[in-house]
Design a protein around this motif. Structure first.
Motif, PDB file in Angstrom:
ATOM      1  N   GLU A  63     -30.802 -24.511 -19.365  1.00 48.80           N
ATOM      2  CA  GLU A  63     -31.522 -25.314 -20.341  1.00 48.80           C
ATOM      3  C   GLU A  63     -32.220 -26.512 -19.723  1.00 48.80           C
ATOM      4  O   GLU A  63     -32.905 -27.242 -20.416  1.00 48.80           O
ATOM      5  CB  GLU A  63     -30.607 -25.753 -21.489  1.00 48.80           C
ATOM      6  CG  GLU A  63     -29.389 -26.566 -21.119  1.00 48.80           C
ATOM      7  CD  GLU A  63     -28.158 -25.702 -20.896  1.00 48.80           C
ATOM      8  OE1 GLU A  63     -27.957 -25.350 -19.711  1.00 48.80           O
ATOM      9  OE2 GLU A  63     -27.426 -25.383 -21.839  1.00 48.80           O
ATOM     10  N   MET A  64     -32.057 -26.723 -18.433  1.00 50.12           N
ATOM     11  CA  MET A  64     -32.686 -27.899 -17.831  1.00 50.12           C
ATOM     12  C   MET A  64     -33.483 -27.529 -16.580  1.00 50.12           C
ATOM     13  O   MET A  64     -32.990 -26.799 -15.719  1.00 50.12           O
ATOM     14  CB  MET A  64     -31.617 -28.935 -17.478  1.00 50.12           C
ATOM     15  CG  MET A  64     -32.194 -30.306 -17.228  1.00 50.12           C
ATOM     16  SD  MET A  64     -30.999 -31.421 -16.522  1.00 50.12           S
ATOM     17  CE  MET A  64     -30.159 -32.005 -17.958  1.00 50.12           C
ATOM     18  N   LEU A  65     -34.713 -28.017 -16.521  1.00 48.40           N
ATOM     19  CA  LEU A  65     -35.490 -27.913 -15.283  1.00 48.40           C
ATOM     20  C   LEU A  65     -35.258 -29.213 -14.522  1.00 48.40           C
ATOM     21  O   LEU A  65     -35.742 -30.267 -14.916  1.00 48.40           O
ATOM     22  CB  LEU A  65     -36.977 -27.727 -15.596  1.00 48.40           C
ATOM     23  CG  LEU A  65     -37.904 -27.768 -14.387  1.00 48.40           C
ATOM     24  CD1 LEU A  65     -37.773 -26.505 -13.561  1.00 48.40           C
ATOM     25  CD2 LEU A  65     -39.344 -27.947 -14.813  1.00 48.40           C
ATOM     26  N   VAL A  66     -34.478 -29.134 -13.452  1.00 50.01           N
ATOM     27  CA  VAL A  66     -34.086 -30.346 -12.739  1.00 50.01           C
ATOM     28  C   VAL A  66     -35.227 -30.852 -11.866  1.00 50.01           C
ATOM     29  O   VAL A  66     -35.480 -32.033 -11.782  1.00 50.01           O
ATOM     30  CB  VAL A  66     -32.835 -30.078 -11.879  1.00 50.01           C
ATOM     31  CG1 VAL A  66     -32.533 -31.257 -10.996  1.00 50.01           C
ATOM     32  CG2 VAL A  66     -31.655 -29.788 -12.773  1.00 50.01           C
ATOM     33  N   ASP A  67     -35.913 -29.922 -11.218  1.00 53.55           N
ATOM     34  CA  ASP A  67     -36.910 -30.350 -10.249  1.00 53.55           C
ATOM     35  C   ASP A  67     -37.961 -29.257 -10.093  1.00 53.55           C
ATOM     36  O   ASP A  67     -37.691 -28.080 -10.308  1.00 53.55           O
ATOM     37  CB  ASP A  67     -36.231 -30.627  -8.905  1.00 53.55           C
ATOM     38  CG  ASP A  67     -37.160 -31.340  -7.947  1.00 53.55           C
ATOM     39  OD1 ASP A  67     -38.157 -31.906  -8.416  1.00 53.55           O
ATOM     40  OD2 ASP A  67     -36.895 -31.350  -6.736  1.00 53.55           O
ATOM     41  N   LEU A  68     -39.141 -29.679  -9.720  1.00 56.38           N
ATOM     42  CA  LEU A  68     -40.225 -28.737  -9.450  1.00 56.38           C
ATOM     43  C   LEU A  68     -40.955 -29.259  -8.220  1.00 56.38           C
ATOM     44  O   LEU A  68     -41.399 -30.398  -8.208  1.00 56.38           O
ATOM     45  CB  LEU A  68     -41.160 -28.659 -10.666  1.00 56.38           C
ATOM     46  CG  LEU A  68     -42.288 -27.634 -10.659  1.00 56.38           C
ATOM     47  CD1 LEU A  68     -42.646 -27.273 -12.072  1.00 56.38           C
ATOM     48  CD2 LEU A  68     -43.518 -28.153  -9.955  1.00 56.38           C
ATOM     49  N   HIS A  84     -36.089 -25.859  -9.635  1.00 55.78           N
ATOM     50  CA  HIS A  84     -34.627 -25.944  -9.583  1.00 55.78           C
ATOM     51  C   HIS A  84     -34.104 -26.005 -11.014  1.00 55.78           C
ATOM     52  O   HIS A  84     -34.407 -26.943 -11.738  1.00 55.78           O
ATOM     53  CB  HIS A  84     -34.178 -27.175  -8.800  1.00 55.78           C
ATOM     54  CG  HIS A  84     -34.315 -27.002  -7.328  1.00 55.78           C
ATOM     55  ND1 HIS A  84     -35.364 -27.511  -6.616  1.00 55.78           N
ATOM     56  CD2 HIS A  84     -33.535 -26.366  -6.433  1.00 55.78           C
ATOM     57  CE1 HIS A  84     -35.219 -27.184  -5.337  1.00 55.78           C
ATOM     58  NE2 HIS A  84     -34.120 -26.499  -5.198  1.00 55.78           N
ATOM     59  N   TRP A 130     -39.744 -25.917 -20.653  1.00 50.88           N
ATOM     60  CA  TRP A 130     -38.985 -27.139 -20.356  1.00 50.88           C
ATOM     61  C   TRP A 130     -39.951 -28.324 -20.414  1.00 50.88           C
ATOM     62  O   TRP A 130     -40.904 -28.398 -19.630  1.00 50.88           O
ATOM     63  CB  TRP A 130     -38.371 -27.080 -18.960  1.00 50.88           C
ATOM     64  CG  TRP A 130     -37.349 -26.010 -18.793  1.00 50.88           C
ATOM     65  CD1 TRP A 130     -36.085 -25.988 -19.325  1.00 50.88           C
ATOM     66  CD2 TRP A 130     -37.473 -24.804 -18.017  1.00 50.88           C
ATOM     67  NE1 TRP A 130     -35.435 -24.836 -18.940  1.00 50.88           N
ATOM     68  CE2 TRP A 130     -36.256 -24.096 -18.143  1.00 50.88           C
ATOM     69  CE3 TRP A 130     -38.485 -24.258 -17.250  1.00 50.88           C
ATOM     70  CZ2 TRP A 130     -36.031 -22.877 -17.519  1.00 50.88           C
ATOM     71  CZ3 TRP A 130     -38.268 -23.044 -16.628  1.00 50.88           C
ATOM     72  CH2 TRP A 130     -37.045 -22.371 -16.765  1.00 50.88           C
ATOM     73  N   SER A 131     -39.692 -29.276 -21.301  1.00 55.49           N
ATOM     74  CA  SER A 131     -40.605 -30.416 -21.434  1.00 55.49           C
ATOM     75  C   SER A 131     -40.687 -31.237 -20.151  1.00 55.49           C
ATOM     76  O   SER A 131     -41.695 -31.870 -19.862  1.00 55.49           O
ATOM     77  CB  SER A 131     -40.141 -31.330 -22.558  1.00 55.49           C
ATOM     78  OG  SER A 131     -39.968 -30.604 -23.739  1.00 55.49           O
ATOM     79  N   SER A 132     -39.594 -31.252 -19.373  1.00 55.04           N
ATOM     80  CA  SER A 132     -39.603 -32.089 -18.165  1.00 55.04           C
ATOM     81  C   SER A 132     -40.635 -31.607 -17.158  1.00 55.04           C
ATOM     82  O   SER A 132     -40.979 -32.329 -16.221  1.00 55.04           O
ATOM     83  CB  SER A 132     -38.216 -32.119 -17.527  1.00 55.04           C
ATOM     84  OG  SER A 132     -37.784 -30.824 -17.225  1.00 55.04           O
ATOM     85  N   LEU A 170     -30.896 -25.828 -13.890  1.00 58.18           N
ATOM     86  CA  LEU A 170     -29.485 -26.166 -14.043  1.00 58.18           C
ATOM     87  C   LEU A 170     -29.036 -25.718 -15.424  1.00 58.18           C
ATOM     88  O   LEU A 170     -29.721 -25.943 -16.417  1.00 58.18           O
ATOM     89  CB  LEU A 170     -29.294 -27.680 -13.885  1.00 58.18           C
ATOM     90  CG  LEU A 170     -27.928 -28.245 -14.255  1.00 58.18           C
ATOM     91  CD1 LEU A 170     -26.884 -27.827 -13.250  1.00 58.18           C
ATOM     92  CD2 LEU A 170     -27.995 -29.766 -14.319  1.00 58.18           C
TER      93      LEU A 170
END
Lengths: 417, 241
Positions: free
Chosen positions: B55-60, B116, B147-149, B118
């Motif tokens: 559910e989380m995009l930590v890094d791109l 990345h 993922w909004s991030s 998570l």
């Protein structure tokens, strides 16, 4: 009556509440924010590109300068990624020292955040109180590395040197007489661990003082309660981590969930918020300081009982001792090769994430087998938090923007990299 | 721990079979390489399906593979005059604007984007790597809808590498200066940059001019294949044979 239309307001980059160099273009309807567009990059130094042209160990100092209020934690993330690629692990004593200094750093960071957040919203005194304790902790930085801010203390394979037996002392000056100096030096007579132990006994009382000033303060509550509310679902979507995520009620802490170093041997709790507003995040960070203090106590106890090496004995990666170099040819060669050429990392890639005071600090290294990283990507927690500014600030008043910047704990060193 | 990773890798291969071109478990991390065409459907499945729940995009991170394996010092071979001097001007730290760009030994596509992920519910991580199919116009679908991030991360990759994300709501530069030209993290962009800024007393304003500083790298980049870096396991296998 004239018609009132939306207008655009430029906030920063030279604004005391912009925490450095944040420029925000705010679209306002009267005093209500319609759209917030942060412009970042004014502190972009290209750390990742610079690291590509330097041997691995020469970039440790750059890490201090990323998030310049939690220096050693940045180093920790970088050093862990290198160790992961090399397949080495620091000696246990070094791991305890790292954990202890990570927690010292967490307190340092939260103290600065608390002081700055409070002064932004209008509470002057907390800032002075917070800096009183920061001074003591920065003395620990100084004792162990010689520098009060940019320590460059962690190294792949351990830490630079063992904890010192003496603390730096104050000297008399034009502004400080003998009597003052004696009073200040009284707690600095023993080793660094003695000093820190004394600090950890005093510190809970200090946190009580900050809480007396803020927790039940009517004005503080008016400025923070239900400001910048983030639901747990949105917090995960927006890539929040650390206190920002826990403030929204998600129980997630890398120190517990994906433990690194010796965190699995530590006894501590993760504070979690309920409503996800600025006040909850304040409470979470305050409790984190208390928990960090407990971890420091446990580390001090262990470090007193267990002397040992703080650096690996693998001289393909760690430099040999100075004395050995004087007499031993092999050590001299190792030393020369390490400081001229450095060491090569095996081809591959690794990501190491740590629980930084602000959230998850990730270091992603791609190595093509050379003595320099092929690509270094730093995952800064503040970058994801600031990107949510528009969502958090919309519908709030102009003065609340300052409270939201404060609650996000923004430091531009790590947002801009 | 390794079992869990292997299980994850197996279920990924089982679920996405055709879309995956590679799936590696190394150093406690699972890496999959995806075909660009399957990006959106795979990412949606990775976020929503029970076995993954990322559910989380930590890094791109954007990556430019153009200079992969390029060194400044050939330390493997010596001639009658000895070893080379380590002064070959090949990598981005060493050449100036308008010099010949570096060409690496890397065959294949030049630009990649690394995600990345998570999963907080399942406490697992995943790295997804996607190569852009066109080197001259690197183009990928945007994952902002998933993922909004990704919003700012994709802006960063666009700014620094010139990778274009189709469907991004607001693809502007983010880290570089207003009016900046070029994509600074590409390997053919020199470390010293193209222009520098100074105050011109005659014109009474700040002006841009071509860089005057000399590029300088003190330690040459080198890849060693000597005994220090031979893996113990490889060595013992070789001696067994």
């Amino acid at each position: 009556m004239p018609e009132i239309r939306n207008y655009t307001l430029n906030f920063g980059p030279q604004h005391p509440a912009a925490h450095g160099v944040l420029r925000m273009v705010l679209e306002m309807d009267g005093e209500v924010i319609q759209r917030a567009d942060p412009h970042i990059g004014l502190l972009h130094r290209g750390t990742e590109k610079l690291a590509e042209s330097k041997p691995y160990s020469q970039s440790i100092g750059y890490m201090d300068r990323l998030d310049y209020v939690s220096m050693m934690c940045n180093e920790h993330g970088y050093v862990l990624a290198i160790e992961k690629l090399l397949g080495i692990e620091a000696p246990v004593r070094a791991q305890y020292i790292r954990v202890m200094f990570d927690e010292i750093t967490r307190i340092l960071n939260h103290l600065l955040w608390l002081g700055a957040h409070a002064i932004d919203i209008g509470a002057m005194t907390v800032f002075l109180y917070a800096f009183r304790e920061r001074e003591d902790l920065m003395d620990c930085y100084e004792a162990v590395s010689g520098a009060r801010l940019h320590a460059t203390y962690y190294r792949p394979g351990g830490v630079h040197r063992d904890l010192p037996d003496t603390m730096p002392q104050y000297e008399t000056s034009r502004w400080r007489g003998q009597k003052d100096v004696d009073r200040l030096n009284e707690i600095r007579q023993g080793s660094m661990l003695d000093f820190l132990e004394d600090f950890s006994r005093r510190f809970p009382g200090c946190v009580d003082q900050y809480e007396t000033l803020l927790t039940d303060n009517r004005i503080w509550k008016q400025r923070t309660v239900s400001i910048g509310v983030v639901t747990p679902e949105r917090a995960m979507q927006l890539g929040f981590s650390g206190p920002m995520l826990r403030g929204s009620g998600v129980e997630w802490d890398l120190r517990k969930k994906q433990p690194y170093e010796v965190y699995d041997r530590m006894d501590f709790d993760i504070p979690v918020g309920v409503t996800g507003d600025s006040y909850d995040r304040y409470l979470v960070r305050i409790e984190e300081m208390r928990q960090s203090n407990e971890i420091i106590k446990q580390c001090i106890k262990w470090l007193r009982d267990n002397p040992g090496p703080v650096m690996l004995d693998n001289h393909k990666v760690t430099p040999p001792k100075r004395e050995e170099m004087k007499a031993d040819m092999e050590s001299l060669i190792h030393h020369f090769k390490l400081f001229t050429e450095g060491y090569c990392l095996p081809e591959g890639e690794a990501y190491a994430g740590i629980e930084h005071p602000k959230g998850e600090f990730g270091t992603y290294i791609i190595s093509d087998g050379a003595n320099k990283p092929y690509r270094l990507k730093i995952r800064a927690p503040g970058f994801a938090h600031l990107s949510a500014m528009n969502e958090m600030a919309c519908g709030h008043m102009l003065a609340d923007v300052v409270a939201i910047i404060g609650t996000q704990d923004i430091v531009f060193g790590d947002v801009d990299r | 721990m390794n079992d869990r990773l292997q299980t994850l890798a197996d279920s990924l291969e089982h679920r996405f079979g055709n879309a995956l071109s590679n799936c590696v478990v190394a150093r406690g991390e699972v890496t999959i390489t995806l075909d660009a065409a399957h990006l959106l459907e795979t990412c949606t499945a990775l976020r929503d399906e029970d076995g993954f729940k990322f559910e989380m995009l930590v890094d791109l991170a954007g990556v430019d593979y153009q200079a992969y394996g390029v060194t400044e010092w050939n330390a493997d071979e010596a001639t009658a005059e000895g070893f080379s001097r380590g002064v070959q001007e090949s990598t981005s730290g060493r050449f100036r604007f308008a010099d010949a760009p570096v060409v690496g030994t890397h065959t294949g596509l030049r630009f990649a984007v690394v995600y990345h992920l998570l999963s907080i519910t399942r406490n697992q991580r995943l790295r997804v790597k996607i190569f852009c199919e066109d080197d001259d116009l690197p183009l990928l679908d945007s994952v902002v809808g998933i993922w909004s991030s990704a919003n700012w991360y994709e802006r960063e990759a666009f700014d620094l590498f010139g990778i274009i994300f189709k469907g991004h709501p607001d693809l502007r530069r983010i880290l570089t200066d207003y009016g900046f030209i070029g994509h600074p993290f590409r390997k053919d962009f020199p470390l010293v940059g193209h222009v520098e800024m100074r105050y011109d007393p005659e014109q009474g304003r700040v002006i841009y001019q071509p860089v005057t500083i000399e590029p300088r790298v003190l330690v040459p980049k080198t890849i060693r294949h000597d005994h220090r870096y031979i893996d113990d396991t490889v060595e013992s296998e070789a001696s067994d044979a």
